[in-house]
Design a protein around this motif. Sequence first.
Motif, PDB file in Angstrom:
ATOM      1  N   ILE A 250       0.825  -1.208   0.000  1.00 35.45           N
ATOM      2  CA  ILE A 250       0.000   0.000   0.000  1.00 35.45           C
ATOM      3  C   ILE A 250       0.858   1.256   0.000  1.00 35.45           C
ATOM      4  O   ILE A 250       0.394   2.342  -0.351  1.00 35.45           O
ATOM      5  CB  ILE A 250      -0.957  -0.013   1.210  1.00 35.45           C
ATOM      6  CG1 ILE A 250      -2.081   1.014   1.004  1.00 35.45           C
ATOM      7  CG2 ILE A 250      -0.203   0.258   2.501  1.00 35.45           C
ATOM      8  CD1 ILE A 250      -3.175   0.928   2.032  1.00 35.45           C
ATOM      9  N   ASP A 251       2.131   1.142   0.412  1.00 33.45           N
ATOM     10  CA  ASP A 251       3.017   2.295   0.395  1.00 33.45           C
ATOM     11  C   ASP A 251       3.870   2.352  -0.862  1.00 33.45           C
ATOM     12  O   ASP A 251       4.892   3.052  -0.898  1.00 33.45           O
ATOM     13  CB  ASP A 251       3.921   2.281   1.635  1.00 33.45           C
ATOM     14  CG  ASP A 251       4.758   1.008   1.730  1.00 33.45           C
ATOM     15  OD1 ASP A 251       4.470   0.052   0.973  1.00 33.45           O
ATOM     16  OD2 ASP A 251       5.682   0.967   2.565  1.00 33.45           O
ATOM     17  N   CYS A 252       3.467   1.637  -1.899  1.00 35.93           N
ATOM     18  CA  CYS A 252       4.194   1.659  -3.173  1.00 35.93           C
ATOM     19  C   CYS A 252       4.179   3.066  -3.760  1.00 35.93           C
ATOM     20  O   CYS A 252       3.183   3.787  -3.670  1.00 35.93           O
ATOM     21  CB  CYS A 252       3.568   0.666  -4.152  1.00 35.93           C
ATOM     22  SG  CYS A 252       4.291   0.704  -5.814  1.00 35.93           S
ATOM     23  N   SER A 253       5.291   3.460  -4.375  1.00 36.19           N
ATOM     24  CA  SER A 253       5.369   4.796  -4.974  1.00 36.19           C
ATOM     25  C   SER A 253       4.380   4.973  -6.115  1.00 36.19           C
ATOM     26  O   SER A 253       4.013   6.098  -6.461  1.00 36.19           O
ATOM     27  CB  SER A 253       6.799   5.043  -5.481  1.00 36.19           C
ATOM     28  OG  SER A 253       7.167   4.066  -6.444  1.00 36.19           O
ATOM     29  N   GLY A 254       3.936   3.857  -6.691  1.00 33.21           N
ATOM     30  CA  GLY A 254       2.946   3.945  -7.761  1.00 33.21           C
ATOM     31  C   GLY A 254       1.572   4.347  -7.280  1.00 33.21           C
ATOM     32  O   GLY A 254       0.701   4.676  -8.089  1.00 33.21           O
ATOM     33  N   LEU A 255       1.364   4.334  -5.955  1.00 35.25           N
ATOM     34  CA  LEU A 255       0.078   4.743  -5.385  1.00 35.25           C
ATOM     35  C   LEU A 255       0.145   6.158  -4.813  1.00 35.25           C
ATOM     36  O   LEU A 255      -0.773   6.579  -4.109  1.00 35.25           O
ATOM     37  CB  LEU A 255      -0.341   3.765  -4.282  1.00 35.25           C
ATOM     38  CG  LEU A 255      -0.667   2.342  -4.756  1.00 35.25           C
ATOM     39  CD1 LEU A 255      -0.947   1.437  -3.575  1.00 35.25           C
ATOM     40  CD2 LEU A 255      -1.843   2.345  -5.714  1.00 35.25           C
ATOM     41  N   LYS A 256       1.219   6.854  -5.095  1.00 36.14           N
ATOM     42  CA  LYS A 256       1.370   8.220  -4.599  1.00 36.14           C
ATOM     43  C   LYS A 256       1.555   9.178  -5.775  1.00 36.14           C
ATOM     44  O   LYS A 256       1.970   8.787  -6.857  1.00 36.14           O
ATOM     45  CB  LYS A 256       2.561   8.331  -3.643  1.00 36.14           C
ATOM     46  CG  LYS A 256       2.412   7.484  -2.394  1.00 36.14           C
ATOM     47  CD  LYS A 256       3.590   7.671  -1.468  1.00 36.14           C
ATOM     48  CE  LYS A 256       3.441   6.840  -0.209  1.00 36.14           C
ATOM     49  NZ  LYS A 256       4.601   7.012   0.713  1.00 36.14           N
ATOM     50  N   ARG A 257       1.255  10.435  -5.536  1.00 39.50           N
ATOM     51  CA  ARG A 257       1.393  11.463  -6.560  1.00 39.50           C
ATOM     52  C   ARG A 257       2.186  12.640  -5.997  1.00 39.50           C
ATOM     53  O   ARG A 257       1.836  13.188  -4.958  1.00 39.50           O
ATOM     54  CB  ARG A 257       0.015  11.959  -7.025  1.00 39.50           C
ATOM     55  CG  ARG A 257      -0.751  10.948  -7.877  1.00 39.50           C
ATOM     56  CD  ARG A 257      -0.169  10.866  -9.257  1.00 39.50           C
ATOM     57  NE  ARG A 257      -0.958   9.993 -10.107  1.00 39.50           N
ATOM     58  CZ  ARG A 257      -0.710   8.709 -10.288  1.00 39.50           C
ATOM     59  NH1 ARG A 257       0.304   8.146  -9.645  1.00 39.50           N
ATOM     60  NH2 ARG A 257      -1.461   7.977 -11.091  1.00 39.50           N
ATOM     61  N   THR A 258       3.264  12.973  -6.669  1.00 33.12           N
ATOM     62  CA  THR A 258       4.008  14.200  -6.373  1.00 33.12           C
ATOM     63  C   THR A 258       3.559  15.251  -7.383  1.00 33.12           C
ATOM     64  O   THR A 258       3.760  15.096  -8.584  1.00 33.12           O
ATOM     65  CB  THR A 258       5.523  13.974  -6.494  1.00 33.12           C
ATOM     66  OG1 THR A 258       5.912  12.939  -5.588  1.00 33.12           O
ATOM     67  CG2 THR A 258       6.282  15.245  -6.158  1.00 33.12           C
ATOM     68  N   ILE A 259       2.938  16.310  -6.891  1.00 35.91           N
ATOM     69  CA  ILE A 259       2.278  17.289  -7.761  1.00 35.91           C
ATOM     70  C   ILE A 259       3.021  18.625  -7.687  1.00 35.91           C
ATOM     71  O   ILE A 259       3.365  19.097  -6.601  1.00 35.91           O
ATOM     72  CB  ILE A 259       0.803  17.474  -7.339  1.00 35.91           C
ATOM     73  CG1 ILE A 259       0.084  16.117  -7.336  1.00 35.91           C
ATOM     74  CG2 ILE A 259       0.094  18.454  -8.262  1.00 35.91           C
ATOM     75  CD1 ILE A 259      -1.312  16.174  -6.766  1.00 35.91           C
ATOM     76  N   TYR A 260       3.252  19.214  -8.857  1.00 34.95           N
ATOM     77  CA  TYR A 260       3.881  20.524  -8.952  1.00 34.95           C
ATOM     78  C   TYR A 260       2.916  21.495  -9.631  1.00 34.95           C
ATOM     79  O   TYR A 260       2.209  21.127 -10.567  1.00 34.95           O
ATOM     80  CB  TYR A 260       5.183  20.461  -9.762  1.00 34.95           C
ATOM     81  CG  TYR A 260       6.240  19.560  -9.162  1.00 34.95           C
ATOM     82  CD1 TYR A 260       7.016  19.990  -8.091  1.00 34.95           C
ATOM     83  CD2 TYR A 260       6.459  18.281  -9.674  1.00 34.95           C
ATOM     84  CE1 TYR A 260       7.989  19.168  -7.542  1.00 34.95           C
ATOM     85  CE2 TYR A 260       7.422  17.455  -9.128  1.00 34.95           C
ATOM     86  CZ  TYR A 260       8.181  17.903  -8.064  1.00 34.95           C
ATOM     87  OH  TYR A 260       9.143  17.088  -7.520  1.00 34.95           O
ATOM     88  N   MET A 261       2.910  22.721  -9.145  1.00 38.91           N
ATOM     89  CA  MET A 261       2.107  23.776  -9.748  1.00 38.91           C
ATOM     90  C   MET A 261       3.048  24.671 -10.546  1.00 38.91           C
ATOM     91  O   MET A 261       3.962  25.296  -9.993  1.00 38.91           O
ATOM     92  CB  MET A 261       1.390  24.576  -8.653  1.00 38.91           C
ATOM     93  CG  MET A 261       0.457  25.656  -9.181  1.00 38.91           C
ATOM     94  SD  MET A 261      -0.385  26.498  -7.808  1.00 38.91           S
ATOM     95  CE  MET A 261      -1.389  27.673  -8.729  1.00 38.91           C
ATOM     96  N   ILE A 262       2.852  24.727 -11.866  1.00 36.96           N
ATOM     97  CA  ILE A 262       3.728  25.490 -12.743  1.00 36.96           C
ATOM     98  C   ILE A 262       2.886  26.323 -13.706  1.00 36.96           C
ATOM     99  O   ILE A 262       1.661  26.140 -13.804  1.00 36.96           O
ATOM    100  CB  ILE A 262       4.669  24.557 -13.554  1.00 36.96           C
ATOM    101  CG1 ILE A 262       3.842  23.650 -14.469  1.00 36.96           C
ATOM    102  CG2 ILE A 262       5.546  23.732 -12.624  1.00 36.96           C
ATOM    103  CD1 ILE A 262       4.679  22.809 -15.423  1.00 36.96           C
TER     104      ILE A 262
END
Length: 279
Positions: A250-262
């Motif tokens: 459940i802590d796989c990086s594929g289940l997370k999103r790093t979001i940038y505002m540009i």
Amino acid sequence: MSQKIGKEKKKISLRQTIYTEKNIKGHLPREAFFHALLPKGAMTLEAALVLPLFLFAVSVFLSLFLMMQAQYIVGNALERAVADTALLRERTPKEVETLTKAAFYKELAAQNCPLTLIQGGVVGFSWKNTKVDGIFIDIMVSYRIKFPVNLFGMRTMQAADSCRMHRWVGRQEGRGGDEGEEWVYVTPTQSVYHKSRNCSHLKLSIKVIKASGLKKAETLYVPCGHCTKGQVMGETVYVTDDGDCYHYRIDCSGLKRTIYMIKRTQAGGKRPCSRCGGE
């Protein structure tokens, strides 16, 4: 007339050995020795003792797994709630704190958090040591998580999650220079940009399914390249509504999103999202 004599099946007992096999110089046959050591019902007694211990170990393992899942969902919901309210520049600190709490509870419901494991349910979360000012959002939520089984007299365990995020202090759309400049949201791995941070491609809805039921959905999901390689599948896997992979962790990086505002002009060759950024 010939007579057939059948061979009598060999029967060995401790009594027979002592009184009839005196020509073996006092040594007992191996079969008789083991018969003497194992009383009647020994295997039944052993099974009666081992089986409850095995079932207890399995229940403890499953309980710890459920507790880890609940803790992960709580932490993930808190992080997403703070990320949403951090963009509210014009709101007062008190308003931001209230909206963060509301967004947190909304995320818990969206991610199907097992609130039955939280002591007190929805009202079991404490926001002590939470601080919001014009620069930072410091949110701390503490709660007690219940053991699904009685573990050596322990029924609950204290848990806490915290998140600190810098509030947005830059120019917002419609203010200052570059009146027509548009801001979009991107991730390091996606080839599209998003106009809304609440796009379903950015806010993953994680679901837990049994591994036995995965065979029915093999045409929809493929193994994740991060957490399934070289690993053994457990009893459950994790999928998302919009993803095409199943995950072991459940802590796989594929289940997370790093979001940038540009700025949109900085999006490069990224194309607009078909859901929130289509033109």
